[in-house]
Design an enzyme around this catalytic site. Structure first.
Site, PDB file in Angstrom:
ATOM      1  N   PRO A 249       0.785  -1.248   0.000  1.00 63.31           N
ATOM      2  CA  PRO A 249       0.000   0.000   0.000  1.00 63.31           C
ATOM      3  C   PRO A 249       0.810   1.288   0.000  1.00 63.31           C
ATOM      4  CG  PRO A 249       0.030  -0.917   2.192  1.00 63.31           C
ATOM      5  CD  PRO A 249       0.780  -1.900   1.320  1.00 63.31           C
ATOM      6  N   CYS A 250       1.527   1.550  -1.106  1.00 63.65           N
ATOM      7  CA  CYS A 250       2.289   2.794  -1.183  1.00 63.65           C
ATOM      8  C   CYS A 250       1.373   4.021  -1.217  1.00 63.65           C
ATOM      9  CB  CYS A 250       3.225   2.785  -2.381  1.00 63.65           C
ATOM     10  SG  CYS A 250       2.490   2.294  -3.935  1.00 63.65           S
ATOM     11  N   HIS A 251       0.072   3.814  -1.458  1.00 65.39           N
ATOM     12  CA  HIS A 251      -0.869   4.943  -1.427  1.00 65.39           C
ATOM     13  C   HIS A 251      -1.055   5.479  -0.017  1.00 65.39           C
ATOM     14  CE1 HIS A 251      -3.321   1.287  -0.713  1.00 65.39           C
ATOM     15  NE2 HIS A 251      -4.013   2.067   0.096  1.00 65.39           N
TER      16      HIS A 251
END
Length: 291
Positions: A249-251
């Site tokens: 989850p780089c968001h």
């Protein structure tokens, strides 16, 4: 995600993203719902229904999740949660959060082989954030990217990443994986990821798995979790080459100022995912409180 078919995915995401962009651009005057609905070509009734079905909250409530003030508060909250978890000895991501994934890193030899002797399945699946190109090896998911059009050039990305592998298109399996990945109630331990990167990149990605859905973390804090304090710029580079969106989850990584920062699949999509996760988290907490 089961509420949305593949044919609906692109249209509903475009309308949602356009509505959110319009609301943010005119936040100072808080446009009425009918005006937002007209912007996306729907009646007020149908827009309200679409948005509530997608997010589970009203457009006005959703917009509150996207403010800098909320982002900075989320940074403080996640820092406290992670600190408490580590103090309790919960160093593994599966114990920190109800994650539905596990992962393994490819060996240097496997990376050097560039997929030789490996069959990779791929296809397009519907998500709340547009169509997702998903690819998998016999060992697990190796690619997940969001795209606004199902164009061949995006599939060419797989060929560049795995030039020696045999690629097999399987839309049915891609649809099943999308349903699993974006399920309303994910089940823990049901997905396996294949990570392809340097030792540092993998440390960053694994550290990021400790950040739960609806939480946010800064680049500098993530660098510390990855064991490299002060390496914020290198962390940003590791996130930029992440090939498995959403699941890694780089968001959820933002700047200390509350600004969203860059995202491989567009900063607007990054905000949309953050808001959607915040809404889902709040709904889950409300459901738990009622028990």
């Amino acid at each position: 995600m089961s509420d949305f078919s593949a044919s609906e995915s692109q249209l509903q995401y475009r309308r949602i993203a356009r509505a959110i962009r319009f609301l943010r651009e005119h936040a100072d005057r808080q446009p009425p719902l009918r005006e937002v609905a007209a912007e996306v070509g729907l009646s007020e009734y149908h827009f309200q229904r679409l948005f509530s079905r997608w997010a589970g909250v009203s457009p006005k409530r959703f917009l509150q999740y996207l403010t800098k003030e909320r982002a900075r508060a989320a940074l403080r909250e996640s820092r406290s949660l992670l600190d408490a978890a580590f103090e309790a000895g919960l160093s593994g991501p599966s114990r920190l959060h109800d994650l539905m994934i596990s992962c393994e890193a490819m060996t240097p030899g496997q990376i050097k082989a560039q997929g030789a002797g490996l069959e990779i399945g791929y296809g397009w699946g519907a998500s709340p954030f547009g169509m997702a190109l998903i690819a998998w090896t016999p060992h697990g998911v190796c690619h997940l990217g969001f795209h606004d059009e199902q164009e061949l050039r995006f599939e060419d990305e797989l060929t560049r990443e795995w030039p020696e592998a045999g690629l097999r298109r399987d839309e049915a399996q891609a649809a099943r994986l999308a349903g699993q990945i974006f399920a309303a109630r994910p089940q823990p331990g049901t997905l396996h990821l294949v990570l392809r990167g340097t030792n540092f990149q993998i440390k960053v990605w694994e550290a990021l798995l400790r950040v739960g859905s609806g939480e946010l973390i800064s680049y500098s804090r993530l660098a510390t979790l990855a064991g490299s304090p002060g390496a914020s710029r290198a962390v940003g580079s590791a996130l930029a080459v992440n090939r498995i969106g959403y699941l890694i989850p780089c968001h959820r990584v933002i700047r200390e100022t509350g600004e969203p920062g860059q995202y491989r699949w567009g900063s607007e999509r990054k905000l949309v995912i953050q808001g959607w996760e915040a809404a889902q988290r709040e709904a889950a907490q409300s459901h738990s409180d009622l028990r």
